[in-house]
Scaffold this motif. Structure first.
Motif, short mmCIF file in Angstrom:
data_model
loop_
_atom_site.label_atom_id
_atom_site.label_comp_id
_atom_site.label_asym_id
_atom_site.label_seq_id
_atom_site.Cartn_x
_atom_site.Cartn_y
_atom_site.Cartn_z
N SER A 29 19.70 -42.49 25.08
CA SER A 29 18.87 -41.40 25.59
C SER A 29 17.62 -41.26 24.72
N PRO A 59 11.09 -42.26 31.58
CA PRO A 59 12.16 -41.57 32.30
C PRO A 59 11.81 -41.05 33.69
N LEU A 60 10.58 -40.62 33.89
CA LEU A 60 10.21 -40.08 35.19
C LEU A 60 9.61 -41.16 36.09
N GLY A 68 12.73 -44.87 36.97
CA GLY A 68 13.01 -43.59 36.32
C GLY A 68 14.23 -42.91 36.94
N VAL A 69 14.49 -41.69 36.50
CA VAL A 69 15.64 -40.93 36.97
C VAL A 69 15.68 -40.92 38.50
N ILE A 72 15.12 -37.40 41.13
CA ILE A 72 14.56 -36.33 40.31
C ILE A 72 13.79 -35.31 41.16
N ILE A 84 6.91 -31.47 37.31
CA ILE A 84 7.43 -31.42 35.95
C ILE A 84 6.91 -30.22 35.18
N TYR A 102 20.52 -27.66 33.67
CA TYR A 102 20.02 -28.99 34.02
C TYR A 102 21.17 -29.86 34.55
N TRP A 141 12.82 -31.82 25.18
CA TRP A 141 13.02 -32.17 26.59
C TRP A 141 11.67 -32.54 27.22
N LEU A 142 10.66 -31.76 26.93
CA LEU A 142 9.33 -32.05 27.47
C LEU A 142 8.83 -33.40 26.96
N LEU A 145 10.66 -36.13 28.84
CA LEU A 145 10.25 -36.26 30.23
C LEU A 145 8.84 -36.84 30.37
N ASN A 146 7.99 -36.60 29.40
CA ASN A 146 6.62 -37.10 29.45
C ASN A 146 6.45 -38.48 28.80
#
Length: 181
Positions: A29, A59-60, A68-69, A72, A84, A102, A141-142, A145-146
Motif C-alpha cells: 500500500s 492509485p486513482l 487504478g482502484v 472508485i 477526489i 472508507y 490519505w490525500l 490518492l494524489n
C-alpha cells in the motif's frame, strides 16, 4: 510535511545513514508507493530487488490510466462526492470515522472488500487510532490518492515481485503493466 515524497526522503536518509546497499525493499500500500517514489527520484541505487504488494504506481484511474482502484467513481458517488477533492473535504470533516467509513463505502461498491471488512474493523479500531492525529491520517490519505509514480516504472532495473491478493481493489493489469514496462 506529510507527503509520500517526504517518506521517500526519509527512506533515502535512513539508507545513507546506515550505509546500506543491495537492499530488497518490500512495501504494501503506502509502503509500495514509497518504493515507487524512491525509484522515481533515485533510480534503483542501493537496491538489489523490490517487492510491491497490492499498489498501483498511480492509485486513482483517469482516462489514460486504467490500472487504478476499480469502481472508485461508484465509491465517490456512494459517499455523495463528485470527485477526489470532495472526498477529501468529506474525509477531513469526518476524519475520526474516515478509515472505517472508507472500508464500508468500498465494501458496498467493491464486493471483494466486503469479506475482509469485518476482520479489518475488528483488528484495527480506526476511530481509536485516528482520534489523536486526525489531520495526519487525512493528509496521508490525500497524499496516497494524489500520488502518481508512473515515471518510476521504466526506471526499475532490479528484479520485481508484485504480490496481489485474489481480492484486490486494483485490477490484475497492474502486474502486467509492471512486467511490460
Amino acid at each position: 510535511d506529510r507527503t509520500i515524497d517526504r517518506l521517500v526522503l526519509d527512506l533515502r536518509e535512513f539508507i545513507e545513514k546506515l550505509g546500506l546497499d543491495n537492499l530488497c525493499l518490500v512495501g504494501h500500500s503506502m509502503g509500495a508507493l514509497v518504493i515507487y517514489g524512491y525509484i522515481a527520484k533515485y533510480g534503483c541505487e542501493h537496491l538489489s530487488s523490490i517487492c510491491l504488494m497490492d499498489m498501483s504506481p498511480k492509485p486513482l484511474p483517469d482516462p489514460e490510466w486504467d490500472h487504478g482502484v476499480m469502481d472508485i467513481d461508484s465509491s465517490f458517488r456512494t459517499a455523495g462526492c463528485a470527485d477526489i477533492e470532495d472526498v477529501m473535504k468529506w474525509a477531513r470533516k469526518t476524519v475520526t470515522t474516515f478509515s472505517s467509513d472508507y472500508f464500508r463505502i468500498m465494501a458496498n461498491t467493491v464486493p471483494i472488500m466486503l469479506s475482509g471488512y469485518a476482520y479489518i474493523e475488528q483488528m484495527f479500531p480506526f476511530t481509536a487510532l485516528t482520534r489523536p492525529f486526525p489531520t495526519i491520517v487525512a493528509d496521508y490519505w490525500l497524499a496516497m490518492l494524489n500520488a502518481d509514480y508512473r515515471n518510476a516504472v521504466p526506471r526499475i532495473t532490479v528484479p520485481v515481485t508484485y504480490v496481489q491478493p485474489k481480492r484486490s481493489v486494483y485490477p490484475a493489469s497492474v502486474a502486467s503493466h509492471l512486467a511490460e514496462n
